[in-house]
Every structure is written in structure tokens, then in C-alpha cells.
Design a protein around this motif. Structure first.
Motif, PDB file in Angstrom:
ATOM      1  N   GLY A  50       0.860  -1.183   0.000  1.00 24.28           N
ATOM      2  CA  GLY A  50       0.000   0.000   0.000  1.00 24.28           C
ATOM      3  C   GLY A  50       0.895   1.232   0.000  1.00 24.28           C
ATOM      4  N   VAL A 108       2.917   2.583   2.256  1.00 27.26           N
ATOM      5  CA  VAL A 108       4.277   2.431   2.779  1.00 27.26           C
ATOM      6  C   VAL A 108       5.071   1.408   1.947  1.00 27.26           C
ATOM      7  N   ARG A 136      -2.570  -8.935   0.176  1.00 32.95           N
ATOM      8  CA  ARG A 136      -3.742  -9.735   0.545  1.00 32.95           C
ATOM      9  C   ARG A 136      -4.457 -10.230  -0.706  1.00 32.95           C
ATOM     10  N   LYS A 182      -5.504  -7.652  -7.571  1.00 32.00           N
ATOM     11  CA  LYS A 182      -5.496  -6.180  -7.750  1.00 32.00           C
ATOM     12  C   LYS A 182      -4.433  -5.798  -8.769  1.00 32.00           C
ATOM     13  N   ARG A 239      -1.354  -3.985 -10.185  1.00 32.31           N
ATOM     14  CA  ARG A 239      -0.236  -3.258  -9.539  1.00 32.31           C
ATOM     15  C   ARG A 239       0.670  -2.769 -10.660  1.00 32.31           C
ATOM     16  N   ALA A 295       4.885  -3.954   6.306  1.00 26.33           N
ATOM     17  CA  ALA A 295       4.044  -2.750   6.140  1.00 26.33           C
ATOM     18  C   ALA A 295       2.615  -3.177   5.841  1.00 26.33           C
ATOM     19  N   ILE A 296       2.114  -4.128   6.654  1.00 22.09           N
ATOM     20  CA  ILE A 296       0.698  -4.465   6.530  1.00 22.09           C
ATOM     21  C   ILE A 296      -0.050  -3.846   7.705  1.00 22.09           C
ATOM     22  N   PRO A 298      -2.144 -10.814  10.600  1.00 20.60           N
ATOM     23  CA  PRO A 298      -1.039 -11.754  10.819  1.00 20.60           C
ATOM     24  C   PRO A 298       0.342 -11.110  10.950  1.00 20.60           C
ATOM     25  N   ASN A 358       4.411  -0.988  11.610  1.00 24.61           N
ATOM     26  CA  ASN A 358       3.082  -1.328  12.095  1.00 24.61           C
ATOM     27  C   ASN A 358       2.944  -1.093  13.614  1.00 24.61           C
ATOM     28  N   LYS A 359       2.399   0.086  13.944  1.00 28.19           N
ATOM     29  CA  LYS A 359       2.335   0.457  15.376  1.00 28.19           C
ATOM     30  C   LYS A 359       1.322  -0.367  16.151  1.00 28.19           C
ATOM     31  N   GLY A 375       3.067   9.550   5.837  1.00 29.29           N
ATOM     32  CA  GLY A 375       3.253   9.775   4.409  1.00 29.29           C
ATOM     33  C   GLY A 375       4.173   8.722   3.813  1.00 29.29           C
ATOM     34  N   THR A 378       7.844   7.852   5.746  1.00 26.39           N
ATOM     35  CA  THR A 378       7.763   6.576   6.476  1.00 26.39           C
ATOM     36  C   THR A 378       8.684   5.532   5.851  1.00 26.39           C
TER      37      THR A 378
HETATM   38  N1  LIG Z   1       0.548   5.439   5.644  1.00 24.93           N
HETATM   39  C1  LIG Z   1       1.402   6.046   6.475  1.00 24.93           C
HETATM   40  O1  LIG Z   1       1.758   7.206   6.307  1.00 24.93           O
HETATM   41  C2  LIG Z   1       1.958   5.267   7.646  1.00 24.93           C
HETATM   42  C3  LIG Z   1       2.871   5.910   8.509  1.00 24.93           C
HETATM   43  C4  LIG Z   1       3.440   5.189   9.562  1.00 24.93           C
HETATM   44  C5  LIG Z   1       3.074   3.871   9.750  1.00 24.93           C
HETATM   45  N2  LIG Z   1       2.167   3.287   8.923  1.00 24.93           N
HETATM   46  C6  LIG Z   1       1.823   1.861   9.144  1.00 24.93           C
HETATM   47  O2  LIG Z   1       2.312   1.114   8.025  1.00 24.93           O
HETATM   48  C7  LIG Z   1       1.452   0.002   7.777  1.00 24.93           C
HETATM   49  C8  LIG Z   1       0.984   0.075   6.317  1.00 24.93           C
HETATM   50  O3  LIG Z   1       0.256   1.268   6.138  1.00 24.93           O
HETATM   51  P1  LIG Z   1      -0.252   1.717   4.691  1.00 24.93           P
HETATM   52  O4  LIG Z   1      -0.742   3.105   4.847  1.00 24.93           O
HETATM   53  O5  LIG Z   1       0.782   1.404   3.675  1.00 24.93           O
HETATM   54  O6  LIG Z   1      -1.509   0.736   4.500  1.00 24.93           O
HETATM   55  P2  LIG Z   1      -2.320   0.445   3.168  1.00 24.93           P
HETATM   56  O7  LIG Z   1      -2.058   1.496   2.162  1.00 24.93           O
HETATM   57  O8  LIG Z   1      -3.708   0.145   3.577  1.00 24.93           O
HETATM   58  O9  LIG Z   1      -1.652  -0.913   2.614  1.00 24.93           O
HETATM   59  C9  LIG Z   1      -1.696  -2.093   3.332  1.00 24.93           C
HETATM   60  C10 LIG Z   1      -1.083  -3.201   2.492  1.00 24.93           C
HETATM   61  O10 LIG Z   1      -1.025  -4.380   3.302  1.00 24.93           O
HETATM   62  C11 LIG Z   1      -1.588  -5.475   2.578  1.00 24.93           C
HETATM   63  N3  LIG Z   1      -2.209  -6.373   3.553  1.00 24.93           N
HETATM   64  C12 LIG Z   1      -3.157  -6.073   4.470  1.00 24.93           C
HETATM   65  N4  LIG Z   1      -3.471  -7.167   5.184  1.00 24.93           N
HETATM   66  C13 LIG Z   1      -2.702  -8.172   4.706  1.00 24.93           C
HETATM   67  C14 LIG Z   1      -2.574  -9.547   5.013  1.00 24.93           C
HETATM   68  N5  LIG Z   1      -3.307 -10.114   5.954  1.00 24.93           N
HETATM   69  N6  LIG Z   1      -1.683 -10.284   4.318  1.00 24.93           N
HETATM   70  C15 LIG Z   1      -0.938  -9.714   3.341  1.00 24.93           C
HETATM   71  N7  LIG Z   1      -1.009  -8.412   3.000  1.00 24.93           N
HETATM   72  C16 LIG Z   1      -1.895  -7.656   3.674  1.00 24.93           C
HETATM   73  C17 LIG Z   1      -2.602  -4.867   1.628  1.00 24.93           C
HETATM   74  O11 LIG Z   1      -2.778  -5.764   0.543  1.00 24.93           O
HETATM   75  P3  LIG Z   1      -3.756  -5.394  -0.702  1.00 24.93           P
HETATM   76  O12 LIG Z   1      -2.987  -4.368  -1.481  1.00 24.93           O
HETATM   77  O13 LIG Z   1      -3.884  -6.679  -1.450  1.00 24.93           O
HETATM   78  O14 LIG Z   1      -5.013  -4.881  -0.104  1.00 24.93           O
HETATM   79  C18 LIG Z   1      -1.894  -3.565   1.241  1.00 24.93           C
HETATM   80  O15 LIG Z   1      -1.010  -3.785   0.163  1.00 24.93           O
HETATM   81  C19 LIG Z   1       0.311   0.098   8.792  1.00 24.93           C
HETATM   82  O16 LIG Z   1       0.582  -0.758   9.868  1.00 24.93           O
HETATM   83  C20 LIG Z   1       0.346   1.559   9.226  1.00 24.93           C
HETATM   84  O17 LIG Z   1      -0.133   1.758  10.536  1.00 24.93           O
HETATM   85  C21 LIG Z   1       1.602   3.946   7.875  1.00 24.93           C
END
Ligand SMILES: NC(=O)c1ccc[n+]([C@@H]2O[C@H](COP(=O)([O-])OP(=O)(O)OC[C@H]3O[C@@H](n4cnc5c(N)ncnc54)[C@H](OP(=O)(O)O)[C@@H]3O)[C@@H](O)[C@H]2O)c1
Length: 327
Positions: free
Chosen positions: A12, A14, A45, A49, A51, A78-79, A84, A103-104, A302, A306
Motif C-alpha cells: 500500500g 508504505v 492480501r 489487484k 499493480r 508494512a501491513i 497476521p 506497524n504500530k 506519508g 515513512t
Molecule cells: N501510511 C502512512 O503514512 C503510515 C505511517 C506510519 C506507519 N504506517 C503503518 O504502516 C502500515 C501500512 O500502512 P499503509 O498506509 O501502507 O496501508 P495500506 O495502504 O492500507 O496498505 C496495506 C497493504 O497491506 C496489505 N495487507 C493487508 N493485510 C494483509 C494480510 N493479511 N496479508 C498480506 N497483506 C496484507 C494490503 O494488501 P492489498 O494491497 O492486497 O489490499 C496492502 O497492500 C500500517 O501498519 C500503518 O499503521 C503507515
């Protein structure tokens, strides 16, 4: 030139940022880090999708394929959510692989266990990205804790809340209007609950507590209050008195050795280290015995802030592995 294989869990915001930075900097890393980094697999997941920015051969939804990569050196996790992610991180460590996580939610609960496990298996865990995004608070704390004691941490750990409070004051807007605006600008999620309820800041505070004090307060003893009840009238009244609302995550070590923590809105004056932190920025103020108060400020989230600190975690790991041993 050593070739190293890494995997990314999650593609996603990150995960894509990590992919981009590693590919963009691959030649530079050969020179500066002395390794040729190859992204061997990406776990998602939903493999159906589209990519556009990564080859379909790299994408899998089967974690066993990640573990089966020969000589896998690092897993960038970065899920979203506790599981899991915890199970995958633990299994990667048991496989002799370093783990770097953003992943906080997972790390606030399982960080101490994962770090213990990493010691046992002779690998490292990086978690700079879990707390205050691009602000190097974990690294800085690890460094200063070698000499200083940290006895009090106060942070603005959620950029969405801080943006809303800033706009309510500077533009004279109501909470709901600023929230909508934040969602349109991409500063707030479609479901903003974790941000505005204080839960996101709470998780990050628990990670900082574990680092500074080696322990966390009992979660059920921590009052966690969000910003949803603050009215524009209250903000205006505070402004007239030269005060600002800040959403503060606070943990300190009492004289009895017990931790006291709270998360919620506070009215602060110009003398407070968090008074001047505006917009989506995060900040962490650390009270220490030798340095005094140290405040770190910067972007709390962001794609690139990140992802870049996650790649920095990896560079630090490499540096530690190659550091000369002194007797
Ligand atoms: N976004 C930020 O600015 C930021 C900053 C600091 C920390 N974080 C942390 O970084 C992590 C990722 O954030 P994000 O914003 O990148 O999230 P996101 O855009 O929602 O992306 C999540 C990704 O994880 C995959 N995923 C989710 N569940 C899964 C599973 N059970 N098995 C395999 N893949 C799985 C999703 O797959 P699909 O693509 O197939 O749906 C997606 O590619 C989170 O824990 C968040 O708290 C984010």
C-alpha cells in the motif's frame, strides 16, 4: 559486491514507498552500503489487484513463499493490524531474518517480545517508522539512552489531530468542517476513528514507553481522550488567553518507579515545547537528566517519510554488521 535479498509485506502507501526508494537508490546503495539490494517478493492480501508499479512475478499472497526465499536478509513489514503481522514477523525472525516494521498496532503490543526473540536468533528489529513517521525519534532515543535517563515524554503523535486543532484555531472553523477538509486533502482516513479518538497516539506512546523505560503502563490504566469534544468556542477562548489546544500523549516515571501515562487534549502556553507545533507535523519532547529537554519535530506520516526511515533502519543494520569489533 554482496547481493542481498529483501521482501516487502504489504504494498500500500508504505510498501510502495519502500519499493520505490530501494529501486531508485539501488546504484547509490552499492557504493554507500556496499550491497546490491534485490526485492525478491512482495506479499499482499489480494493478488488480483492490478499493480502497475511492480512486476506481477514479485507479488504473492502466500507468506510461505517469502520464508522460502534463499538467504532472505530482511523483511519490511508494512501491513495493517496486529495479525497476521505479528505471526509473520515472529516467523521471519525464527528464520534468521531481520525485520523492519511500520506497524504500530502490532508493535505496541508485541514489540518487546519480538525484540527478545530477535536477540535469541541473532537478528535485528527496526521500528523507527512505527512512531512519528519520518521523525527519527527511536534512533535518537536509542542513542541518548546510552548515557541519559529519559524521565518524561510528551508527544504530538497524530498529525491528523494536530492538523484539525491547528485549523480550528487559525481558520476559526468547526471540528466537523476541518475533518472533512482533512479527508479531502488525504490527511485523514475515510474512517478517522483511530486518529481523532487518541487510539493511534496511544499505541505510539506505548512504543516510546517500552523504549525509554523498558516497560509500558497497564493499558487499562491510561486515560485516552480524543479531540472530538473540543468546540470552536473553546478554541477561540483559549486563543484569546494566548493558549493553544494540543493533543498530547504523555508518559512519565513517578518517584515510586511506576509509570503514569495519559493521552488527551491539553491547553498549553508559549513556554510549552509543543506549543509551536502546527499542522500535520508530529513532535516528541524528551526530558532527560543531562541534556535537558530535547524536542524533535517533523512529518509524522506519508509514503516517503515513512518508507525512507525504514530503509534507513536497514542501512543502520548493515552498518552494525560491518562495524569493526574493538577489544
Ligand atoms: N501510511 C502512512 O503514512 C503510515 C505511517 C506510519 C506507519 N504506517 C503503518 O504502516 C502500515 C501500512 O500502512 P499503509 O498506509 O501502507 O496501508 P495500506 O495502504 O492500507 O496498505 C496495506 C497493504 O497491506 C496489505 N495487507 C493487508 N493485510 C494483509 C494480510 N493479511 N496479508 C498480506 N497483506 C496484507 C494490503 O494488501 P492489498 O494491497 O492486497 O489490499 C496492502 O497492500 C500500517 O501498519 C500503518 O499503521 C503507515
Amino acid at each position: 559486491m554482496a547481493a542481498v535479498k529483501v521482501a516487502i509485506l504489504g504494498f500500500g502507501t508504505v510498501g510502495q514507498g519502500i519499493y520505490h526508494i530501494i529501486n531508485e537508490k539501488r546504484e547509490q546503495f552499492k557504493e554507500t552500503l556496499g550491497v546490491d539490494i534485490e526485492i525478491a517478493k512482495i506479499l499482499v492480501r489480494d493478488v488480483t489487484k492490478p499493480r502497475s508499479n511492480a512486476s506481477q512475478d514479485l507479488i504473492t499472497d502466500n507468506f510461505e513463499e517469502i520464508l522460502a526465499i534463499p538467504d532472505l536478509q530482511v523483511v519490511f513489514e508494512a501491513i495493517v493490524g496486529e495479525e497476521p503481522a505479528f505471526k509473520y514477523s515472529a516467523r521471519a525472525i525464527e528464520n534468521g531474518c531481520n525485520v523492519i516494521t511500520a506497524n504500530k498496532v502490532m508493535f505496541s503490543k508485541h514489540g518487546l517480545v519480538l525484540q527478545e526473540k530477535a536477540k535469541q536468533y541473532g537478528v535485528q528489529v527496526g521500528y523507527e517508522a512505527t512512531t512519528a513517521g519520518g521523525v527519527p525519534v527511536i534512533k535518537t532515543m536509542q542513542n541518548i539512552l546510552r548515557v541519559n535517563d529519559v524521565h518524561h515524554i510528551q508527544g504530538i503523535l497524530n498529525g491528523t489531530s494536530n492538523y484539525i486543532l491547528t485549523q480550528m484555531r487559525s481558520e476559526g472553523l468547526a471540528f466537523d468542517d476541518v475533518l472533512k477538509d482533512a479527508q479531502n486533502l488525504g490527511y485523514a482516513e475515510a474512517d478517522p476513528y483511530n486518529d481523532i479518538s487518541g487510539q493511534d497516539a496511544f499505541r505510539k506512546l506505548m512504543i516510546l514507553s517500552a523504549l525509554a523505560f523498558g516497560k509500558q503502563p497497564r493499558w487499562e490504566d491510561v486515560d485516552v481522550i480524543g479531540i472530538t469534544e473540543i468546540t470552536s468556542e473553546q478554541v477561540e477562548e483559549a486563543s484569546a488567553k494566548g493558549l493553544r489546544y494540543r493533543h498530547v500523549a504523555d508518559v512519565q516515571l513517578g518517584e515510586d518507579g511506576e509509570l503514569v501515562a495519559k493521552v488527551g487534549p491539553e491547553l498549553v502556553g508559549p513556554e510549552h515545547p509543543l506549543y509551536s507545533i502546527e499542522g500535520v507535523n508530529n513532535a516528541v519532547a524528551l526530558d532527560t537528566n543531562y541534556i535537558g529537554t530535547l524536542t524533535l519535530i517533523g512529518p509524522g506520516a506519508g509514503m516517503f517519510p515513512t518508507a525512507s526511515v525504514m530503509v534507513e533502519d536497514y542501512a543502520d543494520m548493515l552498518a552494525k554488521q560491518t562495524a569493526p569489533v574493538t577489544i
